[in-house]
Every structure is written in C-alpha cells, then in structure tokens.
Design an enzyme around this catalytic site. Structure first.
Site, PDB file in Angstrom:
ATOM      1  N   TYR A  50     -22.929  24.378  25.696  1.00 32.64           N
ATOM      2  CA  TYR A  50     -22.953  23.918  24.304  1.00 32.64           C
ATOM      3  C   TYR A  50     -24.217  24.371  23.580  1.00 32.64           C
ATOM      4  O   TYR A  50     -24.188  24.611  22.370  1.00 32.64           O
ATOM      5  CB  TYR A  50     -22.920  22.384  24.246  1.00 32.64           C
ATOM      6  N   LYS A  76     -18.872  23.552  39.667  1.00 33.20           N
ATOM      7  CA  LYS A  76     -18.094  24.741  40.038  1.00 33.20           C
ATOM      8  C   LYS A  76     -19.035  25.638  40.844  1.00 33.20           C
ATOM      9  O   LYS A  76     -19.304  26.788  40.492  1.00 33.20           O
ATOM     10  CB  LYS A  76     -17.577  25.424  38.754  1.00 33.20           C
ATOM     11  N   ASP A 130     -12.037  22.006  39.145  1.00 30.42           N
ATOM     12  CA  ASP A 130     -10.573  22.183  39.116  1.00 30.42           C
ATOM     13  C   ASP A 130      -9.899  21.160  40.022  1.00 30.42           C
ATOM     14  O   ASP A 130      -8.912  20.519  39.649  1.00 30.42           O
ATOM     15  CB  ASP A 130     -10.178  23.635  39.483  1.00 30.42           C
ATOM     16  N   ASP A 162     -16.588  17.037  28.881  1.00 26.35           N
ATOM     17  CA  ASP A 162     -15.774  17.016  27.652  1.00 26.35           C
ATOM     18  C   ASP A 162     -14.295  17.076  28.015  1.00 26.35           C
ATOM     19  O   ASP A 162     -13.480  16.286  27.536  1.00 26.35           O
ATOM     20  CB  ASP A 162     -16.165  18.216  26.780  1.00 26.35           C
ATOM     21  N   ASP A 207     -11.200  13.771  28.077  1.00 25.77           N
ATOM     22  CA  ASP A 207      -9.921  13.766  27.355  1.00 25.77           C
ATOM     23  C   ASP A 207      -8.773  13.526  28.337  1.00 25.77           C
ATOM     24  O   ASP A 207      -7.830  12.784  28.059  1.00 25.77           O
ATOM     25  CB  ASP A 207      -9.681  15.116  26.642  1.00 25.77           C
TER      26      ASP A 207
HETATM   27  C1  IPM Z   1     -16.419  15.008  22.102  1.00 30.59           C
HETATM   28  C2  IPM Z   1     -15.971  16.047  21.108  1.00 30.59           C
HETATM   29  C3  IPM Z   1     -17.160  16.907  20.707  1.00 30.59           C
HETATM   30  C4  IPM Z   1     -17.666  17.606  21.958  1.00 30.59           C
HETATM   31  C5  IPM Z   1     -16.871  17.918  19.581  1.00 30.59           C
HETATM   32  C6  IPM Z   1     -16.377  17.231  18.333  1.00 30.59           C
HETATM   33  C7  IPM Z   1     -18.066  18.765  19.258  1.00 30.59           C
HETATM   34  O1  IPM Z   1     -14.918  16.790  21.638  1.00 30.59           O
HETATM   35  O2  IPM Z   1     -17.304  14.199  21.768  1.00 30.59           O
HETATM   36  O3  IPM Z   1     -15.882  14.995  23.213  1.00 30.59           O
HETATM   37  O4  IPM Z   1     -17.162  18.677  22.323  1.00 30.59           O
HETATM   38  O5  IPM Z   1     -18.574  17.068  22.590  1.00 30.59           O
HETATM   39 MG    MG Z   2     -14.209  16.097  23.520  1.00 29.89          MG
END
Ligand code: IPM
Ligand code: MG
Length: 348
Positions: free
Chosen positions: A136, A186, A218, A242, A246
């Site tokens: 990042y 990884k 993975d 990240d 999700d």
């Molecule tokens: C999160 C989001 C952010 C990230 C984006 C909006 C930059 O996906 O907080 O998980 O990638 O960290």
């Molecule tokens: Mg995210």
C-alpha cells in the site's frame, strides 16, 4: 472525550447518523463531537479528500469515527486526489499500524452465512492487519518497459520494526483471547514474508503462553472457508489482511456487520466499518448501520477504556439480530433508521 466525526461518502452519511444516536443514548458525560469532511465530499468542498483542517481536527482528538469514502464520479482523478487516499492518509498520519477486525458468528444468522450453518456458527476470530506499510505504501508508479510498453509497479516492503510492533500487538491480543496465533504470509515466494516469519518467530519467545503457527495466505483463505473455527487471532500484512477480512465478513453473513479499530502506540484510534461507501445503495435509507454501530463499541473499549458500554452496545446489536431485525444485505426489510431504532430500544 473529544471525537472527530468523519462520515464521508455514500452510505457513510446514513450509517453515521444511527451510530451517533446509539452513542448519545449512553448519555456519557464530556462527550464532544466535532464534524469534518473527508473523501469525495471533502474533495468537492475543499479540493482535497483529506483537507488540512480535517487532519488538524483529527490530530487534536481522542478518537475518530469514520464512515466510508469512495465515489465513482472521482474515478478518473489523479491517484492522490481520489477519495480512498483520505483513509490511507489518515492511517499514515495517525500512525495506526494495528488494525483489529473481529469476526464472530451472531446467533440467528447461521443460515445467512455463505458457509454451512454448523461451520459458520463456530467463527470467533480476530484479524490483526498491519495497516501502515506493505504494498500500500511502497514506491509505486508508472514507467515504460524496454519494449516501450506501459508498466505499473508497486513495491512491497516491510522492515523488521514494522513487523515487530504488529507482532507484539497480535501476541498480546491472543493472550487476551484463546491463546492461539496464526501468522499469515507467503514465505514460499516473497522476501517480505521470509523476514516476516523470522521476526514473528523471534518475538514468539516473549510469549510462551501463546501457541503460534504459520500459514501461507492461499491456504489461510481456503482454511477460513473450510473450518474458520480453527482460528483465534490471525496476524497478517496490509494487503493479505484487506482481502481476508472481506472474506471473513461473508463467512459471518454480511460485510455490513464487521467493525474495525485502527490503533497506534497510544489510545487514540480510528474506528470504521470494513465496508465501503456502497454508491449503488447510497441515499436510499437501506444501508446496514451495524458495522458503524459496532465501531462505536470498539472506540469505547480501545480509546476510552469503557468496556462496560462497549459490551452493552455489542449485546444490543446481537439481540436485535437475534430478533430477526435484519437489513437488506441480510435478506431482511429493515431500513437504516429502523435498525438504529431497534439498537437504541435494546439499550434503553
Ligand atoms: C478497507 C478498504 C480500504 C483498504 C480502501 C478503501 C483503501 O478496502 O479498509 O479494507 O484497502 O484498506
Ligand atoms: Mg478492504
């Protein structure tokens, strides 16, 4: 309790209203809320997604409540002016290197998980994501190859101090939970991961009471779907965290349910849902405010040492979900305001 309130874009505005109503129901003395623009709305009003006055307010606050940023109408802007840069800039300026993303099964939602109910019901994990380094924040840009082709590049790098501080945070978190830590990397391919593993192993000596294992990312993604109940604390770098967070949200039931705390060395923190601004449903009053409300609970716990009220909010949210008051993301019909009402009622 000086709190900077940055609702941001899209559904950020709607869910923040409900989160603040919940906070105000607690009638805490000394609560001081200050509002500022961030993201696309800030770009529109001030020409920058993270204006200096917003940053000044944040740096003089004890905690930040952050809604969401992102607006497709700014997709063509230069990268440094895009709404997403606001949240990355805030994390960097506040030096909140430790991102806590808990994922826990809620009673009554077992059937709404993307997983089989008996597998989903066992989820109680905490992702500890490094937040201010990795791909990042490495050197990035565009260049031309020797053949004249356009090339994009992003450097992935971690130094040992960055790894050590997030590792300490993860071992301590594990001590306060079930004593299990899974470090995700990884290391079969990446040099950053080889160093990551080395440093985590060195630090493990300080925490003999924590059981440490290493897992390739993975495999970790696969294991989280196969048997998420095996995980207690998962320690990861920025990009892997990240993605895995999700994935964890859909294992629980919806991305509308997961909150996060971003912490640095002190008690100041940044509290935000893990979801984004959801432009497709913004303004329709159907966004699920639960992740934002649970972010308020995390703020009370981590910035204000108010475990009592944090737990009250978490129990109110769990009770509302168990009553079957569900947002559209969970296949229900409850509006943003109705969910806020239900949490407020459960608290009173
Ligand atoms: C999160 C989001 C952010 C990230 C984006 C909006 C930059 O996906 O907080 O998980 O990638 O960290
Ligand atoms: Mg995210």
């Amino acid at each position: 309790m000086k709190i900077a309130v940055l609702a941001g874009d899209g559904i950020g505005q709607e869910i923040m209203v409900e989160a603040l109503r919940v906070l105000e129901t607690l009638r805490l003395p000394d609560l001081q809320l200050n509002f500022a623009d961030v993201g696309g709305v800030a770009y529109k009003a001030h020409g920058h997604p993270l204006p200096q006055e917003t940053l000044d307010l944040v740096m003089s606050s004890d905690a930040v409540l952050f809604g969401a940023v992102g607006d497709p109408s700014y997709d063509d802007l230069d990268r440094h002016l895009r709404p997403e840069q606001a949240v990355l800039g805030l994390r960097k300026e506040m030096q909140t290197f430790a991102n806590l993303r808990p994922a826990r099964a809620f009673a009554g939602l077992e059937n709404l998980s993307a997983l089989k109910p008996e597998i989903a019901g066992a989820i109680d994990l905490l992702i500890l994501r490094e937040l201010t380094g990795d791909i990042y924040f490495g050197d990035k840009g565009r260049r031309e190859t020797a053949d004249g082709l356009r090339q994009g590049y992003d450097e992935m790098a971690y130094d040992e101090s960055e790894i050590a501080r997030i590792a300490h945070a993860a071992f301590k978190a594990a001590q306060g939970r079930r004593g299990k830590l899974c470090s995700v990397d990884k290391a079969n391919v990446l040099q950053t991961s080889v160093l990551w593993r080395e440093v985590v192993n060195e630090i493990a000596d300080d925490y003999p009471d924590v059981e440490l294992e290493h897992m390739y990312v993975d495999n970790a993604a696969m294991q989280m779907v196969r048997n998420p109940g095996q995980f207690d604390v998962m320690l990861t770098g920025n990009i892997f965290g990240d993605i895995l967070s999700d994935q964890a949200s859909m294992c629980v039931g919806s991305i509308g349910l997961l909150a996060s705390a971003s912490l640095g060395e002190g008690s100041r923190g940044l509290y935000e849902p893990i979801h984004g601004s959801a432009p497709d449903i913004a303004g329709r009053g159907i966004a699920n405010p639960m992740a934002m409300i649970l972010s308020v609970a995390m703020m009370l716990r981590h910035s204000f040492a108010d475990e009592n009220n944090a737990v009250r909010i978490e129990q109110a949210v769990a009770a509302v979900l168990e009553q079957g008051i569900l947002g559209h993301d969970l296949g229900g019909k409850a509006s943003t305001i109705e969910i806020g009402d239900a949490v407020v009622a459960a608290l009173s």
